[in-house]
Design a protein around this motif. Structure first.
Motif, mmCIF file in Angstrom:
data_model
loop_
_atom_site.group_PDB
_atom_site.id
_atom_site.type_symbol
_atom_site.label_atom_id
_atom_site.label_comp_id
_atom_site.label_asym_id
_atom_site.label_seq_id
_atom_site.Cartn_x
_atom_site.Cartn_y
_atom_site.Cartn_z
ATOM 1 N N PHE A 168 7.871 -8.988 -0.022
ATOM 2 C CA PHE A 168 7.844 -7.932 0.988
ATOM 3 C C PHE A 168 8.649 -8.324 2.220
ATOM 4 N N ALA A 169 8.560 -9.596 2.605
ATOM 5 C CA ALA A 169 9.309 -10.060 3.776
ATOM 6 C C ALA A 169 10.806 -9.851 3.576
ATOM 7 N N VAL A 170 11.311 -10.183 2.381
ATOM 8 C CA VAL A 170 12.737 -10.015 2.100
ATOM 9 C C VAL A 170 13.101 -8.532 2.084
ATOM 10 N N ALA A 171 12.341 -7.745 1.325
ATOM 11 C CA ALA A 171 12.675 -6.323 1.156
ATOM 12 C C ALA A 171 12.637 -5.571 2.481
ATOM 13 N N SER A 172 11.681 -5.881 3.347
ATOM 14 C CA SER A 172 11.526 -5.129 4.588
ATOM 15 C C SER A 172 12.476 -5.591 5.684
ATOM 16 N N HIS A 173 12.729 -6.907 5.778
ATOM 17 C CA HIS A 173 13.573 -7.415 6.858
ATOM 18 C C HIS A 173 15.054 -7.121 6.641
ATOM 19 N N LEU A 174 15.449 -6.863 5.405
ATOM 20 C CA LEU A 174 16.839 -6.510 5.158
ATOM 21 C C LEU A 174 17.087 -5.018 5.415
ATOM 22 N N GLU A 175 16.009 -4.325 5.817
ATOM 23 C CA GLU A 175 16.076 -2.936 6.272
ATOM 24 C C GLU A 175 16.881 -2.047 5.315
ATOM 25 N N PRO A 176 16.393 -1.884 4.088
ATOM 26 C CA PRO A 176 17.102 -1.038 3.112
ATOM 27 C C PRO A 176 17.000 0.434 3.499
ATOM 28 N N ASP A 177 17.907 1.228 2.972
ATOM 29 C CA ASP A 177 17.830 2.675 3.188
ATOM 30 C C ASP A 177 16.689 3.280 2.381
ATOM 31 N N VAL A 178 16.441 2.727 1.182
ATOM 32 C CA VAL A 178 15.347 3.182 0.323
ATOM 33 C C VAL A 178 14.469 1.980 -0.012
ATOM 34 N N LEU A 179 13.175 2.096 0.241
ATOM 35 C CA LEU A 179 12.226 1.017 -0.056
ATOM 36 C C LEU A 179 11.237 1.508 -1.103
ATOM 37 N N ILE A 180 11.180 0.808 -2.240
ATOM 38 C CA ILE A 180 10.283 1.158 -3.341
ATOM 39 C C ILE A 180 9.183 0.106 -3.426
ATOM 40 N N ILE A 181 7.924 0.552 -3.330
ATOM 41 C CA ILE A 181 6.796 -0.381 -3.315
ATOM 42 C C ILE A 181 5.789 0.028 -4.374
ATOM 43 N N ASP A 182 5.535 -0.860 -5.333
ATOM 44 C CA ASP A 182 4.514 -0.616 -6.341
ATOM 45 C C ASP A 182 3.185 -1.190 -5.853
ATOM 46 N N GLU A 183 2.214 -1.301 -6.735
ATOM 47 C CA GLU A 183 0.858 -1.715 -6.390
ATOM 48 C C GLU A 183 0.768 -3.140 -5.858
ATOM 49 N N VAL A 184 1.885 -3.850 -5.721
ATOM 50 C CA VAL A 184 1.845 -5.271 -5.391
ATOM 51 C C VAL A 184 1.143 -5.562 -4.067
ATOM 52 N N LEU A 185 1.132 -4.617 -3.121
ATOM 53 C CA LEU A 185 0.490 -4.882 -1.830
ATOM 54 C C LEU A 185 -1.014 -5.106 -1.979
ATOM 55 N N ALA A 186 -1.585 -4.647 -3.086
ATOM 56 C CA ALA A 186 -3.020 -4.838 -3.300
ATOM 57 C C ALA A 186 -3.366 -6.302 -3.527
ATOM 58 N N VAL A 187 -2.361 -7.139 -3.838
ATOM 59 C CA VAL A 187 -2.612 -8.554 -4.113
ATOM 60 C C VAL A 187 -2.828 -9.337 -2.826
ATOM 61 N N GLY A 188 -2.199 -8.899 -1.738
ATOM 62 C CA GLY A 188 -2.270 -9.646 -0.486
ATOM 63 C C GLY A 188 -3.628 -9.541 0.182
ATOM 64 N N ASP A 189 -3.885 -10.460 1.126
ATOM 65 C CA ASP A 189 -5.133 -10.387 1.869
ATOM 66 C C ASP A 189 -5.045 -9.302 2.940
ATOM 67 N N LEU A 190 -6.182 -9.017 3.587
ATOM 68 C CA LEU A 190 -6.258 -7.917 4.542
ATOM 69 C C LEU A 190 -5.293 -8.099 5.705
ATOM 70 N N GLY A 191 -5.235 -9.322 6.240
ATOM 71 C CA GLY A 191 -4.362 -9.578 7.379
ATOM 72 C C GLY A 191 -2.912 -9.289 7.063
ATOM 73 N N PHE A 192 -2.446 -9.731 5.881
ATOM 74 C CA PHE A 192 -1.054 -9.508 5.515
ATOM 75 C C PHE A 192 -0.811 -8.040 5.187
ATOM 76 N N THR A 193 -1.787 -7.369 4.582
ATOM 77 C CA THR A 193 -1.631 -5.937 4.297
ATOM 78 C C THR A 193 -1.428 -5.146 5.582
ATOM 79 N N LEU A 194 -2.189 -5.494 6.620
ATOM 80 C CA LEU A 194 -2.029 -4.816 7.908
ATOM 81 C C LEU A 194 -0.644 -5.075 8.488
ATOM 82 N N LYS A 195 -0.148 -6.303 8.345
ATOM 83 C CA LYS A 195 1.207 -6.626 8.798
ATOM 84 C C LYS A 195 2.238 -5.785 8.052
ATOM 85 N N CYS A 196 2.027 -5.617 6.743
ATOM 86 C CA CYS A 196 2.962 -4.840 5.934
ATOM 87 C C CYS A 196 3.020 -3.393 6.401
ATOM 88 N N PHE A 197 1.853 -2.801 6.677
ATOM 89 C CA PHE A 197 1.848 -1.408 7.111
ATOM 90 C C PHE A 197 2.455 -1.248 8.497
#
Length: 402
Positions: A168-197
């Motif tokens: 997620f860090a790579v995909a988001s920081h490279l600021e793509p025009d289109v971001l595709i996210i599957d269920e993978v965020l469910a694997v992270g802990d609560l703190g990191f999920t909040l950071k992702c959102f």
């Protein structure tokens, strides 16, 4: 690029698969031979084939987020792989503009024998970024992933959570025009999920996001459009996210009976119902924000004192969202073994939004210790009369000034 331009255009996309390897290899070889000689390939299903995705269409503009929801096997991940170019569609057309970042499968795109740092450069180069551009962001990427001390370790030694953080860090920081996210965020802990959102919130005005999740609170958090898939086909599509989420929940409605999960054979629940309410399809219809009377009947098998009562309300995702503990309970009162007795509890202002809820009862010695009896789904409730909402609680409020 324009702020409101269409970045993703999907028109009547379909993808089919074979049920077994033998037929898959056979049809694949035949298709290659036919295409080599210019023979058109039939678009109809052949024996042992099925449509994993059938006739899906949508447009996604910069600043928009579309949520793909549905049961396991509905075709969501297959559609994402078609969008990302991992599969070729058998029918339809896909137009994607700009750079595309994708988090489709855990660890997808990572070379397991390379370090995290080397994989950052690899992923960035695939997206079209230069080494100089990556070097300007790499410290921020590593810091966001929170795996600084492991960044030079081979990715094959990473835990699932570490892979999600780095991906997620790579995909988001490279600021793509289109971001595709599957269920993978469910694997992270609560703190990191909040950071992702929080990161998605910052990206969204300049990015088009395609988001897949089984967590409806997550979907409702960022999506302005919903596509509900069922066995490869679109069951619901629209910008009314609440309606789409309710349609998703309706797919999983069951007439499950109650379930005893703890029983010391000291006391037993005999009956439970809501007084003067009609039960329909194993559910009681309750008007939003009204009172109702819950009546239970207990059989005392071996208790000498009155048990402590507590009730927990669970929402559609079986999350405990509220608890009511009847006031003025006197657990010092003598209770005769063998006695059958009815108890009534008035529940005030049941202000949960439209949808289905269940109630669990717990009988114990006191508020925190020694459970005698616990049973799930003693009451199933369907809230009626309120607007369609995805949030579990709809508070009563009025405007008192302009």
């Amino acid at each position: 690029m324009e702020e409101n331009e269409v970045l993703v255009s999907v028109k009547n996309v379909s993808k089919k698969f074979s049920l077994d390897l033998k037929s898959s290899l056979k049809y694949g070889a035949l298709d290659i031979i036919k295409s080599s000689f210019g023979v058109p390939i039939k678009k109809t299903l052949r024996p042992k084939e099925f449509w994993a995705v059938k006739d899906v269409s949508f447009e996604l503009r910069r600043g928009e987020c579309i949520g793909l929801i549905g049961h396991n096997g509905a075709g969501k991940s297959t559609l994402l792989k078609v969008l990302n170019g991992l599969y070729n569609p058998d029918e339809g057309e896909i137009i994607m503009k700009g750079k595309v970042g994708a988090l489709i499968e855990l660890g997808a795109g990572f070379n397991p024998i390379l370090s995290g740092r080397e994989n950052i450069y690899n992923n960035a180069s695939i997206l079209g970024f230069t080494k100089k551009e990556v070097e300007a962001k790499i410290d921020s990427i590593i810091a966001f992933s929170e795996i600084e001390e492991f960044i030079d370790m081979p990715v094959q030694n990473y835990s699932s959570g570490m892979k999600v953080r780095l991906g997620f860090a790579v995909a988001s920081h490279l600021e793509p025009d289109v971001l595709i996210i599957d269920e993978v965020l469910a694997v992270g802990d609560l703190g990191f999920t909040l950071k992702c959102f929080n990161k998605i919130d910052k990206l969204l005005p300049h990015t088009a996001v395609i988001f897949v999740s089984h967590s409806m609170p997550m979907v409702s958090r960022i999506c302005n459009e919903i596509i509900l898939m069922d066995h490869g086909k679109v069951s619901y599509q629209g910008k009314d996210t609440g309606k789409g989420i309710d349609a998703y929940y309706d797919m999983f409605k069951t007439d499950e009976n109650s379930e005893i999960v703890f029983d010391t054979k000291e006391v037993k629940l005999l009956t439970s119902h809501i007084v003067d309410n009609t039960i329909r399809n194993s559910c009681y219809d309750v008007q939003w924000n009204t009172d109702f009377l819950l009546e239970i009947e207990l059989e005392n098998i071996n208790l000498r004192k009155m048990p402590h009562f507590s009730f927990v309300v669970y929402d559609k995702e079986q999350r405990a969202i509220a608890e009511f503990i009847p006031a003025d309970q006197d657990i010092t009162v003598d209770y005769t073994p063998g006695q059958r007795k009815k108890f009534q509890f008035k529940i005030k202002n049941f202000n949960f939004s439209k949808g289905s809820y269940t109630i669990t009862i717990t009988l114990q010695k006191n508020f925190t210790t020694e459970v005698f009896y616990k049973e799930h789904r003693i009451i199933n409730i369907n809230i009626t009369g309120s607007d369609q909402m995805w949030t579990p609680i709809l508070l009563d409020s009025t405007q008192i000034s302009n």
